[in-house]
Enzyme design. Structure first.
Site, mmCIF file in Angstrom:
data_model
loop_
_atom_site.group_PDB
_atom_site.id
_atom_site.type_symbol
_atom_site.label_atom_id
_atom_site.label_comp_id
_atom_site.label_asym_id
_atom_site.label_seq_id
_atom_site.Cartn_x
_atom_site.Cartn_y
_atom_site.Cartn_z
ATOM 1 N N ASN A 240 -30.073 24.528 21.131
ATOM 2 C CA ASN A 240 -29.485 25.509 21.715
ATOM 3 C C ASN A 240 -31.150 26.748 21.902
ATOM 4 O OD1 ASN A 240 -27.556 27.428 22.246
ATOM 5 N ND2 ASN A 240 -28.362 29.753 21.654
ATOM 6 N N GLU A 241 -31.258 27.014 23.431
ATOM 7 C CA GLU A 241 -32.140 27.792 23.717
ATOM 8 C C GLU A 241 -33.308 28.161 22.660
ATOM 9 O OE1 GLU A 241 -30.340 31.617 24.532
ATOM 10 O OE2 GLU A 241 -30.117 31.288 25.884
ATOM 11 N N GLU B 299 -25.050 29.516 30.368
ATOM 12 C CA GLU B 299 -24.392 30.371 29.839
ATOM 13 C C GLU B 299 -25.081 32.323 31.222
ATOM 14 O OE1 GLU B 299 -25.674 31.721 26.266
ATOM 15 O OE2 GLU B 299 -25.749 29.454 25.308
ATOM 16 N N ARG C 66 -30.645 33.318 13.096
ATOM 17 C CA ARG C 66 -30.475 32.175 13.125
ATOM 18 C C ARG C 66 -32.174 30.959 13.884
ATOM 19 N NH1 ARG C 66 -27.784 32.608 19.667
ATOM 20 N NH2 ARG C 66 -28.823 34.548 20.500
ATOM 21 N N HIS D 104 -20.906 41.567 22.411
ATOM 22 C CA HIS D 104 -20.942 41.165 23.518
ATOM 23 C C HIS D 104 -19.892 40.622 24.186
ATOM 24 C CE1 HIS D 104 -22.286 37.908 26.196
ATOM 25 N NE2 HIS D 104 -24.445 38.068 25.095
ATOM 26 N N TRP E 229 -27.610 42.621 23.054
ATOM 27 C CA TRP E 229 -29.002 42.465 22.618
ATOM 28 C C TRP E 229 -29.824 43.546 23.478
ATOM 29 C CZ3 TRP E 229 -31.274 40.034 27.322
ATOM 30 C CH2 TRP E 229 -30.788 39.994 27.465
ATOM 31 N N GLU F 122 -22.947 39.684 17.246
ATOM 32 C CA GLU F 122 -22.465 39.422 18.579
ATOM 33 C C GLU F 122 -20.963 40.228 19.380
ATOM 34 O OE1 GLU F 122 -25.785 36.689 21.185
ATOM 35 O OE2 GLU F 122 -23.702 35.818 20.037
HETATM 36 C C1 GLA Z 1 -28.373 33.182 24.516
HETATM 37 C C2 GLA Z 1 -27.614 32.531 23.543
HETATM 38 C C3 GLA Z 1 -25.816 32.783 23.320
HETATM 39 C C4 GLA Z 1 -25.225 34.008 22.654
HETATM 40 C C5 GLA Z 1 -26.144 34.673 24.203
HETATM 41 C C6 GLA Z 1 -25.935 36.040 24.213
HETATM 42 O O1 GLA Z 1 -27.872 32.878 25.308
HETATM 43 O O2 GLA Z 1 -27.440 30.764 23.950
HETATM 44 O O3 GLA Z 1 -25.339 32.496 21.942
HETATM 45 O O4 GLA Z 1 -26.478 34.351 21.570
HETATM 46 O O5 GLA Z 1 -27.945 34.431 24.529
HETATM 47 O O6 GLA Z 1 -26.898 36.672 25.208
#
Ligand code: GLA
Length: 665
Positions: free
Chosen positions: A151-152, A310, A113, A361, A318, A358
């Site tokens: 996202n991030e 989050e 991604r 996770h 990870w 993930e």
């Molecule tokens: C980040 C991303 C999520 C996911 C988490 C996993 O915060 O925004 O999409 O990948 O990490 O910890």
């Protein structure tokens, strides 16, 4: 302007929800379990570009329509994502130039991604078109509470070095510097024959035989943060145009571990600040890193409500070893964010994925289903949050501030410095940790902030300083200032202030350093007050300062290491070495006592006070979390909201437990 997801009652509680990973018959159970767990807000569609726009310009919204309708029927509000952080294969295949290039010229492939160049016009056009289609589709959907843009930003790719980025960088430089002469001066291009005679000669700081020009590096860091911010603004502006009453956020990663974006600039552009934070399972003090992040985010929010977008219910996917959380840990983590000011906490993610990168996770609903420690704890906290809903809108006040400057972090982290052992984030965290252990609540503020409300201000390696006069005025007026080495060394271009270090702060601190003496690997030196130091020492002279401690060994025996200078009615301390452990705790205690600051908590019990209103009257709450291994006593009078019990002077908090006391005056 709306500054909070609309229609969310009480603290926000929920997760990223990725129903596209599941057959539709799972969705009804999702909503049922969400209701059981008290979920009231979910972020939907974050990575769904390939399903929403199946080929260039052909949108398929049916699945998302059904998801939003179902959530709405279940009473769950939606933080709807613009899915622009993961590009669909049709886009990268048709336009490989949207992919980013690394410092050594490798074009990154799709397959995970965030494979995009922030300066790619094609990427931006496609992203903005999708955002417009999405906004027009859902502008009137009753579930829509907020927009979750992208996202991030910068999570995986912070800098792109491709030719398109070079063009955008030059445009950015023209705005910053105006002329090539100014740029040549700022970058000191007389050094190593780097003088530019046309803008086209300027390139990103690509892989090069030796150390790259520090001015070029620093401006490229600034540009890279701004380039991502421009992308955010492009999406946000469309959303504001089409859905003016719906607040827009993007999830930051304001943590000790991520420093690539200048979040002070970013925070000014969002309608409400949201953040992602993950603990490191192997760090025994991971709750301190969490508090650091939460305090930093509160600073970014600047008094506005903020959301933890989050964190994890248990293991992540990870880290080197993805350690599961202990019983009670997700609860403590959630309450810690609330203690430090969050008006809600969400997780990544709702249901643990069966497949994909993930899949191991954790989530609110694990692979093993709801009959699990994790889901039971989720249900517990969801129910408890309803008992503390009155905290929403209250704020945290601190009497100690740390000045944090991402641009200083970038500048001082460049390789061409006296030692590679200096780690700026770790240094700031060490000072924060000492304050945390003293039980003190800390604000983070940007350079240039009004400091007058603080009793103590800490400048940990504030490297880039053009003008120290605001700090001089603060001390003159009675403030206590603690400055550490590598502060005030350079102006904002990265040019060293002459006449002895720490140039900008020499007069204020009453010291003059003639030479840096970084230490060898694992070398420790002793100070005559019993402290030890590592990483950094310097050949310091006290001019007007009083010497508090000097080295007894190492390269500089007898030379001052820690000083104090009285100025006006205030005091400025200087720590010229990398103080470790106890020594740093002791110095922090001394400085706090001098500043008249007493902590609310202790080295094991985190206690933060939130202040606000209940039914129009002033109110305050103590949130206490016992991270220790034995019972702790909390002095308090009021009502403990989780149990509903009265507290008449003292409350016992068992190890691992949390209490929330509405105080009585
Ligand atoms: C980040 C991303 C999520 C996911 C988490 C996993 O915060 O925004 O999409 O990948 O990490 O910890």
């Amino acid at each position: 302007m709306t500054t909070w997801p609309t229609g969310v009652r009480g603290l926000a509680w929920g997760a990223d929800y990725n129903p596209e990973q599941w057959p539709e018959d799972v969705w009804a159970e999702d909503v049922e379990l969400m209701r059981r767990a008290g979920v009231n807000l979910v972020s939907v569609g974050i990575f769904s570009w390939a399903l929403l726009e199946v080929e260039d310009g052909r949108y398929e919204f049916g699945r998302l329509d059904r998801v939003l309708d179902l959530l709405h029927d279940g009473g769950i509000r939606v933080d709807l994502a613009t899915p622009t952080a993961a590009l669909p294969p049709w886009l990268t295949a048709a336009h490989p130039e949207v992919l980013p290039e690394t410092v050594d010229g490798i074009r990154l492939s799709p397959g995970s991604r965030q494979s995009y160049c922030p300066s790619s016009p094609v990427y931006r056009a496609k992203a903005v078109a999708l955002v417009r289609a999405l906004a027009e589709r859902y502008r009137d959907h009753p579930a829509l509470a907020a927009w979750h843009v992208h996202n991030e930003y910068g999570c995986h790719v912070q800098r792109c070095y491709c030719d398109r980025s070079a063009v955008a960088f030059r445009d950015w430089l023209k705005v910053r510097h105006g002329t090539l002469d100014v740029l040549n001066e700022a970058w000191a291009t007389t050094f190593w024959s780097q003088r530019y005679t046309s803008w086209e000669q300027v390139l990103p700081p690509r892989m090069s035989p030796s150390q790259v020009n520090p001015g070029l590096e620093l401006d490229f860091d600034r540009f890279s943060s701004d380039a991502l911010l421009e992308l955010f603004k492009a999406e946000r502006d469309v959303l504001r145009e089409v859905t003016p009453g719906v607040p827009v956020t993007t999830n930051f990663m304001a943590t000790s571990g991520f420093q690539a974006l200048d979040y002070w600039k970013w925070a000014a552009e969002v309608d409400f600040v949201s953040n992602d934070h993950y603990t490191h399972g192997e760090d025994p003090e991971r709750h301190v890193g969490l508090a650091f992040s939460a305090d930093l985010v509160r600073g970014l929010a600047g008094g506005r409500p903020w959301l933890l977008m989050e964190h994890s219910t248990s293991a992540v996917a990870w880290q080197h070893r993805n350690i599961a959380k202990l019983p009670g840990e997700l609860r403590r983590n959630s309450y810690a964010h609330v203690a430090h000011g969050a008006d809600g906490t969400l997780f990544f993610q709702w249901r643990q994925s069966r497949a994909g990168a993930e899949r191991y996770h954790s989530a609110m609903v694990p692979h093993a289903g709801p009959d699990t420690k994790v889901y039971r704890e989720v249900e517990q906290v969801g129910a408890e949050y309803q008992r503390i809903a009155e905290l929403v809108g209250s704020t945290v006040r601190a009497s100690v501030a740390i000045v944090h400057d991402w641009q200083s972090v970038w500048a001082v982290s460049q390789p061409s410095h006296p030692t590679k052992d200096f780690d700026h984030p770790r240094h700031v965290l060490a000072h924060y940790r000492a304050l945390w252990r003293a039980g003190v609540t800390v604000d983070f503020v940007p350079p240039g902030a009004d400091l007058s409300g603080y009793r103590l201000v800490v400048l940990p390696a504030l490297y880039l300083v053009d003008d120290a006069s605001p700090y001089e005025r603060y001390v003159e007026a009675g403030g206590r200032l603690l400055v550490t080495f590598l502060s005030g060394i350079s102006d904002s271009r990265g040019h060293v202030h002459l006449g002895g270090y720490p140039g900008a702060f020499r007069d204020l601190l009453g010291v003059r350093t003639e030479e840096f003496h970084p230490l060898r690997e694992a070398e420790q030196v002793s100070l005559d007050d019993g402290s030890t130091a590592a990483v950094w020492t310097e050949h310091l002279h006290a001019t007007t300062a009083q010497v508090l401690a000097s080295y007894v060994d190492g390269p500089l025996p007898g030379v001052p290491a820690v000083t104090r200078n009285d100025g006006g009615t205030g005091v400025a301390w200087y720590v010229a070495c990398g103080l470790t452990g106890d020594g740093l705790d002791r110095l922090t205690a001394t400085v706090l006592a001098d500043a008249g600051v007493t902590g609310t908590g202790s080295a094991t019990v985190e206690v933060v006070r939130r202040r606000g209103e209940v039914a129009g009257s002033a109110a305050s709450w103590l949130v206490a979390i016992n991270h220790g291994e034995s019972d702790a006593e909390l002095p308090a009078v009021g009502v403990e909201l989780l149990s509903g019990e009265r507290v008449a002077g003292r409350l016992v908090v068992p190890p691992g437990h949390v209490v929330v006391v509405r105080e009585e005056p």
